[in-house]
Design a protein around this motif. Structure first.
Motif, short mmCIF file in Angstrom:
data_model
loop_
_atom_site.label_atom_id
_atom_site.label_comp_id
_atom_site.label_asym_id
_atom_site.label_seq_id
_atom_site.Cartn_x
_atom_site.Cartn_y
_atom_site.Cartn_z
N ASP A 145 0.81 -1.22 0.00
CA ASP A 145 0.00 0.00 0.00
C ASP A 145 0.84 1.27 0.00
O ASP A 145 0.29 2.38 0.00
CB ASP A 145 -0.92 0.01 1.23
CG ASP A 145 -2.01 -1.05 1.15
OD1 ASP A 145 -2.22 -1.60 0.05
OD2 ASP A 145 -2.65 -1.32 2.18
N ARG A 176 2.74 2.35 2.42
CA ARG A 176 2.85 2.96 3.74
C ARG A 176 4.17 2.63 4.42
O ARG A 176 4.52 3.23 5.43
CB ARG A 176 1.68 2.53 4.63
CG ARG A 176 0.33 3.07 4.16
CD ARG A 176 -0.78 2.71 5.15
NE ARG A 176 -2.01 3.40 4.83
CZ ARG A 176 -2.95 2.92 4.02
NH1 ARG A 176 -2.77 1.74 3.46
NH2 ARG A 176 -4.05 3.62 3.77
N PRO A 208 -1.55 4.79 10.56
CA PRO A 208 -2.92 4.93 10.07
C PRO A 208 -3.14 4.12 8.78
O PRO A 208 -2.34 4.21 7.85
CB PRO A 208 -3.06 6.43 9.81
CG PRO A 208 -2.05 7.06 10.72
CD PRO A 208 -0.90 6.10 10.76
N GLY A 209 -4.19 3.32 8.76
CA GLY A 209 -4.57 2.59 7.56
C GLY A 209 -3.91 1.25 7.38
O GLY A 209 -4.30 0.50 6.49
N GLY A 243 -6.76 -3.03 9.10
CA GLY A 243 -8.07 -2.73 8.51
C GLY A 243 -9.04 -2.08 9.45
O GLY A 243 -9.67 -1.07 9.11
N PRO A 275 -9.35 -0.02 12.74
CA PRO A 275 -8.53 0.71 13.72
C PRO A 275 -8.93 0.41 15.15
O PRO A 275 -8.11 0.55 16.07
CB PRO A 275 -8.76 2.18 13.36
CG PRO A 275 -10.04 2.20 12.58
CD PRO A 275 -10.10 0.89 11.85
#
Length: 248
Positions: free
Chosen positions: A28, A30, A157-158, A161, A163
């Motif tokens: 992703d 990140r 964050p993210g 899936g 939080p």
């Protein structure tokens, strides 16, 4: 987040970066995690990275130059000022608080050593922080580095899936997690507590807090020593202790 791991065995790290939470974070965009092998920075034909310790003793010690040059190269893969973290038995005990501190950074370098240890001059010159994941011995620092990386990255964050799953895990609020149940409701090993089937969210929350306090008291009482319990929490814990004593 841009990170790097200095390791003699980058292949041990590669698999973790393609699966699970870390793999998803990489896919992703990140997480970036470069790998640097000290052997690539050795200056002799044999790619020597270790030698016998001065003063005698068992095992071999990783040398300053190959390890130091690998760290210098790793610094170029992370944001300026990112700390170099050495996984070491002499380090401070790694916990959720430190994971959150690392997750708040733009990046960091993890150093996974091997053999009997590293030349202390490397630590003095290149290391900003030493961390230990526990009081036991590993064959190398790769597993410890991955523990630190995974714990920090999953707080980004993210990355995870749901939080809510992060905020309700063991150690996040200083307590162990409450017991979990899923289908079937009844099994030969036991039945799901009725409160979890009641649909009463307030009662479920109270039960879970009581179980978390009680489980922590039973299994990790040290976590409660410096914790200020409110009146409601004290009452829940007292109730758990009474029930536990009665059951025994």
């Amino acid at each position: 987040m841009k990170t790097a791991i200095v390791t003699l065995f980058p292949e041990l790290v590669d698999g973790f970066l393609t699966t699970g939470v870390l793999g998803r974070a990489v896919r992703d965009g990140r997480l970036e995690c470069a790998r640097f092998n000290p052997r690539n920075y050795a200056h002799d034909a044999r790619k020597t990275v270790d030698d016998r310790p001065f003063g005698g003793g068992a095992g071999m010690v990783m040398m300053v130059e190959p390890l130091g040059e690998a760290v210098s190269a790793a610094r170029s893969a992370v944001p300026e000022g990112a700390p170099v973290v050495f996984l070491s038995p002499q380090g401070e005990r790694f916990d959720h608080r430190i994971a959150a501190e690392l997750a708040a950074l733009e990046g960091f370098v993890l150093v996974a050593a091997r053999y009997e240890g590293v030349d202390e001059r490397f630590v003095e010159r290149h290391v900003d922080r030493e961390l230990s994941i526990g009081d036991y011995v590993l064959s190398g620092g790769e597993l410890a580095a991955l523990v630190v990386l995974d714990s920090a990255v999953r707080l980004l964050p993210g990355v995870v899936g749901n939080p809510d799953s992060i905020t309700r895990e063991s150690h996040v609020d200083g307590l162990l997690d409450y017991p979990q149940y899923t289908r079937p409701e009844t099994h030969t090993t036991g039945r799901t507590p009725e409160v979890l089937l009641s649909g009463n969210h307030g009662a479920v929350a109270t039960w879970r807090k009581r179980e978390a306090l009680g489980r922590t008291w039973l299994r990790r009482p040290d976590l409660l020593l410096d914790r200020e319990l409110g009146e409601d929490d004290r009452a829940l814990l007292a109730s758990y202790i009474r029930d536990t004593a009665g059951a025994s």
